[in-house]
Scaffold this motif. Structure first.
Motif, PDB file in Angstrom:
ATOM      1  N   ARG A  74      56.692  32.554  45.666  1.00 45.69           N
ATOM      2  CA  ARG A  74      56.886  32.161  44.271  1.00 45.69           C
ATOM      3  C   ARG A  74      56.296  30.779  44.001  1.00 45.69           C
ATOM      4  O   ARG A  74      55.610  30.571  43.001  1.00 45.69           O
ATOM      5  CB  ARG A  74      58.377  32.153  43.920  1.00 45.69           C
ATOM      6  CG  ARG A  74      58.939  33.504  43.648  1.00 45.69           C
ATOM      7  CD  ARG A  74      60.314  33.387  43.003  1.00 45.69           C
ATOM      8  NE  ARG A  74      60.986  34.650  43.084  1.00 45.69           N
ATOM      9  CZ  ARG A  74      62.091  34.886  43.767  1.00 45.69           C
ATOM     10  NH1 ARG A  74      62.682  33.908  44.430  1.00 45.69           N
ATOM     11  NH2 ARG A  74      62.637  36.080  43.786  1.00 45.69           N
ATOM     12  N   GLN A  75      56.582  29.851  44.894  1.00 48.21           N
ATOM     13  CA  GLN A  75      56.057  28.495  44.727  1.00 48.21           C
ATOM     14  C   GLN A  75      54.533  28.510  44.775  1.00 48.21           C
ATOM     15  O   GLN A  75      53.869  27.835  43.986  1.00 48.21           O
ATOM     16  CB  GLN A  75      56.603  27.576  45.829  1.00 48.21           C
ATOM     17  CG  GLN A  75      56.210  26.127  45.654  1.00 48.21           C
ATOM     18  CD  GLN A  75      56.893  25.490  44.459  1.00 48.21           C
ATOM     19  OE1 GLN A  75      58.059  25.763  44.192  1.00 48.21           O
ATOM     20  NE2 GLN A  75      56.166  24.670  43.732  1.00 48.21           N
ATOM     21  N   SER A  76      53.982  29.302  45.660  1.00 46.13           N
ATOM     22  CA  SER A  76      52.536  29.405  45.776  1.00 46.13           C
ATOM     23  C   SER A  76      51.930  30.002  44.503  1.00 46.13           C
ATOM     24  O   SER A  76      50.896  29.529  44.019  1.00 46.13           O
ATOM     25  CB  SER A  76      52.180  30.262  46.989  1.00 46.13           C
ATOM     26  OG  SER A  76      50.785  30.365  47.125  1.00 46.13           O
ATOM     27  N   VAL A  77      52.565  31.020  43.935  1.00 45.24           N
ATOM     28  CA  VAL A  77      52.075  31.637  42.702  1.00 45.24           C
ATOM     29  C   VAL A  77      52.113  30.621  41.558  1.00 45.24           C
ATOM     30  O   VAL A  77      51.144  30.489  40.794  1.00 45.24           O
ATOM     31  CB  VAL A  77      52.890  32.909  42.357  1.00 45.24           C
ATOM     32  CG1 VAL A  77      52.632  33.367  40.934  1.00 45.24           C
ATOM     33  CG2 VAL A  77      52.561  34.017  43.340  1.00 45.24           C
ATOM     34  N   VAL A  78      53.200  29.882  41.443  1.00 44.24           N
ATOM     35  CA  VAL A  78      53.322  28.881  40.381  1.00 44.24           C
ATOM     36  C   VAL A  78      52.256  27.798  40.548  1.00 44.24           C
ATOM     37  O   VAL A  78      51.582  27.408  39.588  1.00 44.24           O
ATOM     38  CB  VAL A  78      54.744  28.272  40.363  1.00 44.24           C
ATOM     39  CG1 VAL A  78      54.816  27.058  39.458  1.00 44.24           C
ATOM     40  CG2 VAL A  78      55.758  29.314  39.926  1.00 44.24           C
TER      41      VAL A  78
END
Length: 176
Positions: A74-78
């Motif tokens: 999720r952090q990587s996508v954001v």
């Protein structure tokens, strides 16, 4: 998947291929929806999510807690969505400005001929008529302003302008 719902834990002893495959099958669509909301483009969102999965696969051994792989994703996508948005902003800022619609060369030549004909016709007018027309239509002055500029009455401005227009019309009709 509901935000805040616990994700299925990923076993620590799994290799990167198995872990990423399981996460991909269960989390790909929710992550694409998240990215789509951020970048407003489904194609770009899919690329962002794919890149996040590839990066996680490459960094699997460096994950301190493989059970937090979903949080990492999720952090990587954001972060990747932010990068896409920054890149778009830079591209838009430095994009060449669209040229205004320009007339064709033929229209430009015809316009030039028409302007030349009007200027020639203006030169044939008496001085007061020419001054009144130029101040009115080229200078965009009111009758009162023209009267002040020429030192004549408003009625004389109306008379000179009307006579000048009539003379221009007859000269231009003769040339066409």
């Amino acid at each position: 998947m509901v935000a805040g719902a616990p994700a299925a834990p990923v076993a620590v002893d799994w290799d990167a291929d198995q872990a990423v495959t399981q996460l991909y099958t269960t989390q790909y669509r929710p992550l694409v929806r998240l990215a789509t909301l951020l970048v407003r483009d489904s194609g770009t969102a899919e690329e962002v999510v794919q890149d996040a999965f590839v990066a996680m696969h490459g960094a699997w051994r460096r994950l301190r807690d493989p059970n937090k792989a979903l949080s990492y994703l999720r952090q990587s996508v954001v972060n990747r969505a932010r990068s896409v948005l920054r890149h778009r902003a830079v591209v838009e800022k430095h994009a060449p400005k669209a040229l205004p619609d320009a007339p064709s060369a033929e229209q430009g030549a015809m316009g030039e001929l028409e302007r030349a004909a009007v200027i020639d016709a203006l030169r044939e007018l008496p001085t007061r008529q020419r001054e009144a027309i130029v101040l009115r239509y080229y200078g965009d002055l009111s009758e009162a302003q023209i009267a002040d500029a020429m030192g004549i009455s408003r009625g004389a401005v109306k008379s000179h302008t009307a006579r000048g227009i009539a003379a221009l019309r007859s000269v231009l009709e003769q040339t066409t």
